[in-house]
Structures are given as structure tokens and as C-alpha cells.
Design an enzyme around this catalytic site. Structure first.
Site, PDB file in Angstrom:
ATOM      1  N   TYR A 159      42.298  22.435  69.810  1.00  0.00           N
ATOM      2  CA  TYR A 159      41.316  23.505  69.710  1.00  0.00           C
ATOM      3  C   TYR A 159      41.927  24.853  70.091  1.00  0.00           C
ATOM      4  CZ  TYR A 159      38.054  19.522  69.831  1.00  0.00           C
ATOM      5  OH  TYR A 159      37.392  18.344  69.587  1.00  0.00           O
ATOM      6  N   HIS A 167      43.108  11.282  69.435  1.00  0.00           N
ATOM      7  CA  HIS A 167      42.361  12.277  68.668  1.00  0.00           C
ATOM      8  C   HIS A 167      42.722  12.262  67.179  1.00  0.00           C
ATOM      9  CE1 HIS A 167      40.885  16.765  68.485  1.00  0.00           C
ATOM     10  NE2 HIS A 167      39.973  15.904  68.066  1.00  0.00           N
TER      11      HIS A 167
END
Length: 331
Positions: A61, A145
Site C-alpha cells: 500500500y 498477500h
């Protein structure tokens, strides 16, 4: 764990607790639009004041920007008062941005490039890097992830590395964050994980978590954390917009029609559509938390208000009667 008023749940058999509403850190990384430090800090402070104690972030992110901002907000809090999760699978390698922006949707300079790595060494390096960026002494939850295209590596190498870190006490809970329910189901059945974070597949518009994943979670005592419960926008407002997105693409006519049908039934019960969207995942006892990305205090306040809306059981019955909600869903 200290909270103002939000209920907490344990993740699987672990000692980790999460508030039923969690703060998603994607927007803190400048997802789709730039975000300055002050606005990010204000959003995180508003979440804390509202009783949110679960914060999810990732190196992905904003090329570490979300982790840095999350850590800056939490470092001054007592560690026992909050739960933080981050993720592994992408290492950030420094590079000269040469004026370029990150190519993966985050409005930040391309100061690093992402390198996929689910190896033991890659996982351990990723955790060390995350601790450096956050400035925290530890993270509570570690997720593999976005491993869809690297699933065998993640299962064969990444999972044992997480299991080792949990055994060493470096982290207290482990799992994976993905959108592929079949792969998460396989992970739940073949590994010893505490939780899985599922994106966009346990929502009012997509009930596919009920096919195999939620039954497997219930059988194995694994918690599910629901993310992208608005399906990236279509369920985020009481009256779905014709230009709304569904899973980050323009919504189709059929998706818009179904969203409007959901909104009409919700309105008949005096429930805003986003409130129902936030409440829906928690109808299943294996769902421990709903994580929502937020970038401003106003978004935090709106989501907290929606989350606090009382949902009459008659709404769920009406949605089932209208064929808008799977009969397998409790409620």
C-alpha cells in the site's frame, strides 16, 4: 483489549482479538488519489476515537507509506490496546523514481519496485522491513498477500515461514489475504492458520464464501476477516450511482440492477444500503471482523455510523424472500 464500544472477537484459536469494524490501510497509501500526512493522521485518530482497535496495512500500500503512517499513529499507544496486521509476499527494492509515479494504483513516487518473494528468507526480510517502517516492536497478524499467481510457492514456502514466526512468538496469528475462495479454502484445510482475509467475496452482492470457504473455516476453527464489503464502491452509498465500480471495474447493468433492488428493500426497512453491507458478513459466526478502507475523518464517521445502525431481522428475511440473499446465510 481496550475499546470504546465496538465488540471484539478472537481470531481462530489464537489470543489475538480484533474489533468487528477494522481500519483498512489501502487508502493511507494514496490508493487512486494522493493523501497527505495530516489527512492520514486525522483519519487514524478519528478511527481510534470511534473505538476501532484493529488496523490492517501492507508494504504494497503506497510502497510502504501506509505502514509508516499506521505505525506513526499507533506507536504512542499501549501495544496491548490495539491489533495490527501486515502482509508478506512483496519485497520493496529501492530505485530512483526518475519522476515516475507508482504504476500499481497508488499516487506516490515510484521510490521502490515490488519483487514477489514467498520464500522463508523473503518472508523474514519482509517482516523486518515492516517493523522498521512502522516503528513498532511487533505486529500481531501476518498474512500471505495476493498470492493467487504464486499460490504453490506461498503454500509450500510462505506458510511454513509464517508458522515458524508464530512459533517463535514474533507474530501471534497467521493467515492469508486473497480474493480467490478456492485457494483460501485449500489453505484452511491443508495448513494451520488462524484467519483468512477475503476480499469482495463475502458481500451482499457476492456470496461465494458460502460455497466452500466458510464451511471450511467453521470446521477448522479459522476466522474470516471480510474486506471490500462494498465491492469497491457499488454498495458504498444508499443510492448506487450509475457510474459506480464493482471490484474496481465499471459496474454492469445487471450488477447495478441488483444493487438498486437491494437498496429498495433496505430502504423499506429504514436501513441504508451501506449499513446492511457492513452487517452482512458478520451474520456468519466464523466472520470476526469487517475491514473498511478509510482516508478521512468524515469517511470514518460515516462508516462507524453505518456500522452502528440497528438491523431488524426482518430485513434479512425480506432479502431472502426477494431472492437477493442466499438462504444459507444465517439471519
Amino acid at each position: 483489549m481496550e475499546t470504546n464500544h465496538l465488540k471484539t472477537n478472537h481470531l481462530g484459536r489464537s489470543t489475538v482479538e480484533v474489533t468487528e469494524l477494522g481500519f483498512g490501510g489501502g487508502p493511507l497509501g494514496g490508493l487512486f488519489a494522493p493523501l497527505d500526512d495530516g489527512s492520514a493522521a486525522a483519519a487514524l485518530a478519528a478511527a481510534w476515537d470511534a473505538g476501532i482497535r484493529y488496523y490492517d496495512t501492507s508494504p504494497h500500500y503506497g510502497l510502504g507509506q501506509s505502514e509508516r503512517r499506521t505505525g506513526a499513529a499507533l506507536r504512542r499507544r499501549a501495544p496491548a490496546a490495539f491489533t495490527v496486521s501486515t502482509k508478506v509476499g512483496r519485497l520493496l527494492v529501492p530505485q530512483d523514481p526518475e519522476g515516475r509515479q507508482d504504476p500499481e494504483g497508488f499516487r506516490v513516487p515510484a521510490t521502490h519496485r515490488r519483487v514477489w518473494d514467498f520464500s522463508r528468507d523473503g518472508v523474514r526480510r519482509s517482516v523486518e522491513d515492516s517493523l522498521t517502517r512502522t516503528g513498532l516492536d511487533a505486529v500481531d497478524i501476518l498474512y500471505l498477500h495476493d498470492a493467487e499467481a504464486h499460490f504453490e510457492d506461498a503454500l509450500r514456502e510462505g506458510y511454513p515461514a509464517l508458522d515458524e514466526l508464530r512459533a517463535e512468538g514474533v507474530v501471534r496469528a497467521i493467515g492469508a489475504g486473497m480474493y480467490d475462495t478456492a485457494m483460501l479454502t485449500r489453505l484452511v484445510r491443508e495448513a494451520d492458520v488462524d484467519a483468512v482475509m477475503l476480499s469482495g467475496r463475502c458481500t451482499l452482492l457476492d456470496h461465494s464464501a458460502y460455497d466452500d470457504l466458510l464451511p471450511a473455516c467453521a470446521e477448522r476453527n479459522v476466522s474470516l476477516v471480510a474486506a471490500s464489503v462494498f465491492n469497491s464502491g457499488l454498495l458504498a452509498t444508499p443510492d448506487p450511482s450509475p457510474t459506480a465500480t464493482y471490484d474496481y471495474a465499471p459496474a454492469t447493468d445487471a450488477q447495478l440492477e441488483r444493487a438498486h433492488a437491494l437498496a429498495r428493500v433496505c430502504a423499506a426497512h429504514d436501513v441504508p444500503l451501506p449499513a446492511a453491507a457492513l452487517a452482512f458478513p458478520l451474520l456468519h459466526p466464523s466472520v470476526a471482523s469487517v475491514v473498511v478502507g478509510m482516508r478521512t475523518p468524515e469517511e470514518v464517521e460515516a462508516n462507524v455510523a453505518y456500522f452502528g445502525t440497528e438491523i431488524p431481522p426482518s430485513l434479512w428475511r425480506s432479502l431472502k424472500d426477494e431472492g437477493l440473499m442466499d438462504t444459507r446465510v444465517p439471519g
